[in-house]
Design an enzyme around this catalytic site. Structure first.
Site, PDB file in Angstrom:
ATOM      1  N   SER A  79     -73.326  -1.014 -54.887  1.00 23.23           N
ATOM      2  CA  SER A  79     -72.182  -1.630 -55.562  1.00 23.23           C
ATOM      3  C   SER A  79     -71.498  -0.552 -56.390  1.00 23.23           C
ATOM      4  O   SER A  79     -71.487  -0.593 -57.607  1.00 23.23           O
ATOM      5  CB  SER A  79     -72.619  -2.795 -56.450  1.00 23.23           C
ATOM      6  N   ILE A  80     -70.965   0.439 -55.674  1.00 26.11           N
ATOM      7  CA  ILE A  80     -70.303   1.560 -56.348  1.00 26.11           C
ATOM      8  C   ILE A  80     -69.052   1.056 -57.072  1.00 26.11           C
ATOM      9  O   ILE A  80     -68.752   1.494 -58.185  1.00 26.11           O
ATOM     10  CB  ILE A  80     -69.907   2.668 -55.331  1.00 26.11           C
ATOM     11  N   LEU A  82     -65.839   1.177 -55.849  1.00 23.36           N
ATOM     12  CA  LEU A  82     -64.638   1.970 -55.565  1.00 23.36           C
ATOM     13  C   LEU A  82     -64.294   2.989 -56.648  1.00 23.36           C
ATOM     14  O   LEU A  82     -63.128   3.168 -56.996  1.00 23.36           O
ATOM     15  CB  LEU A  82     -63.430   1.055 -55.322  1.00 23.36           C
ATOM     16  N   CYS A 139     -63.876  -4.323 -48.564  1.00 24.22           N
ATOM     17  CA  CYS A 139     -64.875  -3.903 -49.528  1.00 24.22           C
ATOM     18  C   CYS A 139     -65.338  -5.122 -50.322  1.00 24.22           C
ATOM     19  O   CYS A 139     -64.532  -5.805 -50.944  1.00 24.22           O
ATOM     20  CB  CYS A 139     -64.331  -2.858 -50.481  1.00 24.22           C
ATOM     21  N   ASN A 201     -67.797  -2.882 -42.176  1.00 18.41           N
ATOM     22  CA  ASN A 201     -68.065  -2.530 -43.559  1.00 18.41           C
ATOM     23  C   ASN A 201     -69.439  -3.108 -43.910  1.00 18.41           C
ATOM     24  O   ASN A 201     -70.117  -3.680 -43.062  1.00 18.41           O
ATOM     25  CB  ASN A 201     -66.969  -3.085 -44.469  1.00 18.41           C
ATOM     26  N   THR A 202     -69.845  -2.987 -45.157  1.00 14.68           N
ATOM     27  CA  THR A 202     -71.196  -3.410 -45.525  1.00 14.68           C
ATOM     28  C   THR A 202     -71.361  -4.932 -45.536  1.00 14.68           C
ATOM     29  O   THR A 202     -70.399  -5.671 -45.690  1.00 14.68           O
ATOM     30  CB  THR A 202     -71.560  -2.849 -46.912  1.00 14.68           C
ATOM     31  N   GLY A 253     -75.334   1.706 -39.508  1.00 11.84           N
ATOM     32  CA  GLY A 253     -76.695   2.147 -39.223  1.00 11.84           C
ATOM     33  C   GLY A 253     -76.853   3.208 -38.166  1.00 11.84           C
ATOM     34  O   GLY A 253     -77.950   3.391 -37.638  1.00 11.84           O
ATOM     35  N   THR A 275     -74.445   5.883 -44.117  1.00 11.26           N
ATOM     36  CA  THR A 275     -75.726   6.037 -44.794  1.00 11.26           C
ATOM     37  C   THR A 275     -76.551   7.198 -44.219  1.00 11.26           C
ATOM     38  O   THR A 275     -77.301   7.844 -44.948  1.00 11.26           O
ATOM     39  CB  THR A 275     -76.497   4.708 -44.697  1.00 11.26           C
TER      40      THR A 275
HETATM   41  C1  LIG Z   1     -72.285   4.184 -51.011  1.00 13.26           C
HETATM   42  C2  LIG Z   1     -71.284   3.614 -50.046  1.00 13.26           C
HETATM   43  C3  LIG Z   1     -69.927   3.601 -50.394  1.00 13.26           C
HETATM   44  C4  LIG Z   1     -68.982   3.070 -49.527  1.00 13.26           C
HETATM   45  N1  LIG Z   1     -67.656   3.090 -49.870  1.00 13.26           N
HETATM   46  C5  LIG Z   1     -66.713   2.627 -48.994  1.00 13.26           C
HETATM   47  C6  LIG Z   1     -65.318   2.722 -49.303  1.00 13.26           C
HETATM   48  O1  LIG Z   1     -64.926   3.232 -50.363  1.00 13.26           O
HETATM   49  N2  LIG Z   1     -64.426   2.221 -48.404  1.00 13.26           N
HETATM   50  C7  LIG Z   1     -64.833   1.686 -47.214  1.00 13.26           C
HETATM   51  O2  LIG Z   1     -63.987   1.268 -46.418  1.00 13.26           O
HETATM   52  N3  LIG Z   1     -66.139   1.614 -46.890  1.00 13.26           N
HETATM   53  C8  LIG Z   1     -67.086   2.074 -47.750  1.00 13.26           C
HETATM   54  N4  LIG Z   1     -68.429   2.012 -47.398  1.00 13.26           N
HETATM   55  C9  LIG Z   1     -68.828   1.425 -46.113  1.00 13.26           C
HETATM   56  C10 LIG Z   1     -69.092   2.498 -45.057  1.00 13.26           C
HETATM   57  O3  LIG Z   1     -67.907   3.229 -44.780  1.00 13.26           O
HETATM   58  C11 LIG Z   1     -69.621   1.858 -43.756  1.00 13.26           C
HETATM   59  O4  LIG Z   1     -68.663   0.940 -43.286  1.00 13.26           O
HETATM   60  C12 LIG Z   1     -70.939   1.127 -43.939  1.00 13.26           C
HETATM   61  O5  LIG Z   1     -71.750   1.792 -44.851  1.00 13.26           O
HETATM   62  C13 LIG Z   1     -71.704   0.934 -42.629  1.00 13.26           C
HETATM   63  O6  LIG Z   1     -72.069   2.154 -42.042  1.00 13.26           O
HETATM   64  P1  LIG Z   1     -73.516   2.851 -42.257  1.00 13.26           P
HETATM   65  O7  LIG Z   1     -74.553   1.822 -41.983  1.00 13.26           O
HETATM   66  O8  LIG Z   1     -73.533   4.016 -41.311  1.00 13.26           O
HETATM   67  O9  LIG Z   1     -73.556   3.304 -43.688  1.00 13.26           O
HETATM   68  C14 LIG Z   1     -69.386   2.529 -48.275  1.00 13.26           C
HETATM   69  C15 LIG Z   1     -70.748   2.548 -47.941  1.00 13.26           C
HETATM   70  C16 LIG Z   1     -71.697   3.087 -48.794  1.00 13.26           C
HETATM   71  C17 LIG Z   1     -73.136   3.096 -48.384  1.00 13.26           C
END
Ligand SMILES: Cc1cc2nc3c(=O)[nH]c(=O)nc-3n(C[C@H](O)[C@H](O)[C@H](O)COP(=O)(O)O)c2cc1C
Ligand SMILES: Cc1cc2nc3c(=O)[nH]c(=O)nc-3n(C[C@H](O)[C@H](O)[C@H](O)COP(=O)(O)OP(=O)(O)OC[C@H]3O[C@@H](n4cnc5c(N)ncnc54)[C@H](O)[C@@H]3O)c2cc1C
Ligand code: FES
Lengths: 312, 274
Positions: A79-80, A82, A139, A201-202, A253, A275
């Protein structure tokens, strides 16, 4: 290393607008790669297909209080909030650094209103070196804005079409997995003029500290990323591939080349690594090498031949 | 690519566990053989980000202070307590196992160069970990060094011999008085600061202790540095997970514990209320 069989394109749908051509399909995911500086110490940024920069807002945001990060089973919840320097400081202080490289830059933007998306798109379009806009309607950390936009099909279309009028750059709409029918949301993004969608996204999630008997994250909820969400992401990429005709940037992932190939087979044109970078600073290039190895082992000479192949 | 001010590429180093020493139940010292580059560039107060397993579980690396560097043996030592999944695995690790190490990371203690100087180190519990490496470097620079270590009880009171071997004046305090002074290490500092000349205080331990050290030093007009801990994901400044509050003219702002820290000037840190 030849890049020929790795080149992928997000073609412009509107005449006079720009396409996005990537030398290879691996993109550093927004929010996990800063503005490239930290990882430039570990890898040659020019070997990346593109960098999606940390989510930008019109003014600087300081983000959420800590704890902001917790590891859960095969994933992390963040939960950064932004945290970012704001768009002007990004242009003044980060773009000159990124412009030293030829790798493509995707500006990820988050707004609290349609106007904010429009203002940022206009401003970034005049900047040398920005190659595409990624609209973050998904987000989960911003209470006003984010969540509402991503789950509201009308708003997704409205924002996309407003940004379409404001820029000639390629538009990528980043989709949230936290919706009932992601295929429908993707169609509305397409209808609004998106050149591509990026996903996912997450995933909205939480963890509880049983010793303190309290939520671990100060914000209670956060976004889950990492290997834990890969099966969900793949399923949704599959669904969206069947719903729209625009390219998909797949993520969720991805830790190695095989993971990336799964996304391509499900219908993604390109992939993002998020990640994975935290685990290995060289993750993006490791994924790329793994994809090359796969093509070689299967005697496939162009990655484009694999896109959506699992649907056949 | 060609760039002005050539960037020196960093990389992950491989380490091989040589042996582990049990300090007390649930606390171990792990000695790892690794690359000379890592050993030579390490500074006191910096940390390493360790990938414990190649299997992807646990997913993230774990941050540990650099406890000792032994150039002759080619080893780095970590001192850790078993608190969760990753450290439980580490405690079971056998000699010969390979680990992945990023580092040295972060900004460590700034050690004075000029004499005369008297530096006091204060550690609480596992916070003593980075202070041994720090003391070693201070002694090398021929700087007068005193260390005050605080533990819960006799059972957990460790490292006294290690510091004494360096010729460093060492005070131990335990909360229950089972060894050394009864009470907190900050009480020893309070007494010392009023009677001896101290030029700098470096501290690592529970936040509540470091906060107390910061207040004592502020009051006495002595410069102090604290080593903060926050949950970390990337360890290199990219994820913004590890931020801490730092005072400025406008009020305060966040800085990254993994990059600008973990060591900060005590007077600039805004501690959590608890
Ligand atoms: C620490 C962190 C910060 C993130 N910040 C953003 C962001 O600012 N804008 C955005 O569109 N997605 C953001 N994401 C989402 C990632 O871009 C991505 O969609 C998501 O983590 C899934 O991919 P992954 O499993 O490879 O991490 C963030 C993810 C993480 C873990
Ligand atoms: C700069 C720095 C130096 C450190 N030095 C030492 C040391 O020398 N000796 C030592 O015993 N411990 C040290 N720690 C704390 C150590 O990193 C954690 O105890 C360890 O990560 C716990 O891992 P786990 O899997 O056993 O616990 P889990 O609770 O299962 O870990 C889950 C997640 O939380 C993070 N985490 C948990 N506790 C902490 C914590 N206290 N600080 C930061 N992240 C945490 C882990 O990195 C991991 O991502 C240090 C932390 C930091 C930030
Ligand atoms: S741990 Fe990622 S920015 Fe500090």
């Amino acid at each position: 290393m030849k890049t020929k069989g790795m080149r992928v394109t997000i073609p412009a749908r509107v005449k006079g607008c720009k396409s996005l051509v990537l030398d290879n399909p691996v993109i550093a995911a927004s929010g996990t790669f800063g503005f490239g500086r930290e990882y430039a110490e570990y890898i040659d940024l020019d070997k990346l297909g593109a960098i999606a920069v940390k989510g930008l807002t019109p003014a600087a945001r300081e983000g959420n209080p800590t704890p902001r990060i917790v590891e859960t089973e095969m994933g992390i919840i963040n939960s950064i909030g932004l945290q970012n320097p704001g768009i002007e400081k990004f242009i003044a202080e980060e773009m000159p650094f990124l412009n030293q490289y030829k790798t493509k830059v995707i500006a990820n933007i988050s707004g609290n209103s349609v106007e904010e998306f429009v203002i940022m798109s206009k401003r970034l379009s005049t900047e040398k070196g920005v190659d595409a806009m990624e609209i973050n309607v998904s987000c989960p950390n911003i209470h006003r804005g984010g969540e509402v936009f991503a789950t509201n099909p009308e708003m997704v279309e409205l924002i996309t079409s407003a940004v379409r009028k404001a820029t000639d750059l390629p538009i990528i709409v980043k989709l949230s997995p936290n919706v009932t029918d992601i295929g429908y949301i993707a169609r509305r993004a397409e209808a609004g003029g998106a050149d591509a969608v990026s996903m996912i996204n997450t995933v909205l999630a939480m963890a509880i500290d049983i010793h303190k008997q309290k939520p671990v994250l100060k914000q209670v909820f956060g976004g889950l990323s990492g290997p834990a969400i890969k099966p969900i992401a793949l399923r949704q990429v599959w669904q969206v591939y069947q719903s729209v005709n625009i390219p998909i940037i797949g993520m969720g992932g991805i830790m190695d080349g095989d993971d990336a190939i799964e996304f391509i087979l499900a219908g993604a044109t390109a992939v993002s690594v998020g990640t994975g970078n935290f685990v290995n600073p060289t993750a993006c290039l490791d994924v790329l090498q793994g994809m090359r190895d796969y093509l070689e082992n299967h005697q496939i000479n162009d990655i484009n031949q694999l896109i959506g192949r699992a649907h056949q | 690519m060609e760039m002005e001010g050539v960037i020196r590429m960093k990389k992950e180093y491989t380490g091989e566990i040589l042996y582990q020493e049990k300090m007390y139940e649930g606390c171990y010292r792990m000695v790892i053989k690794t690359d000379e580059d890592l050993l030579r560039t390490s500074q006191p107060g910096q940390f390493v980000h360790v990938k414990i397993n190649q299997t992807g579980d646990p997913l993230l690396r774990r941050p540990f202070s650099i406890h000792r560097i032994d150039l002759a043996q080619g080893t780095i030592s970590l001192l850790y307590a078993v608190v969760g999944k990753g450290t439980t695995i580490m405690a079971l690790d056998l000699p010969g196992k390979k680990v992945g190490i990023l580092g040295p990371l972060g900004t460590g203690f700034s050690l004075p160069d000029t004499k005369p100087h008297h530096v006091v180190l204060i550690g609480g519990g596992l916070g003593a970990a980075p202070l041994l490496f720090t003391a070693e470097r201070l002694v090398e620079k021929d700087i007068q060094t005193t260390v005050i270590l605080g533990y819960a009880d006799k059972h957990r009171a460790m490292l006294e011999g290690d510091f004494k071997r360096l010729g460093v004046k060492t005070y131990i305090s335990t909360e229950d008085g089972s060894v050394g002074n009864k009470g907190y290490p900050t009480e020893v500092l309070e007494e010392m600061i009023s009677s001896e000349k101290i030029d700098a205080v470096l501290t690592c331990g529970p936040e509540i202790m470091m906060h107390k050290v910061a207040i004592i030093c502020e009051y006495a007009g002595v410069n102090a540095w604290v080593s903060l801990e926050e949950k970390m994901a990337c360890g290199v400044g990219a994820c913004l997970g590890c931020v801490v509050r730092i005072r400025d003219e406008a009020g305060s702002h966040y800085e990254k514990a993994c990059k600008e820290g973990p060591v900060f000037k005590a007077s600039e840190v805004i501690f959590h209320e608890n």
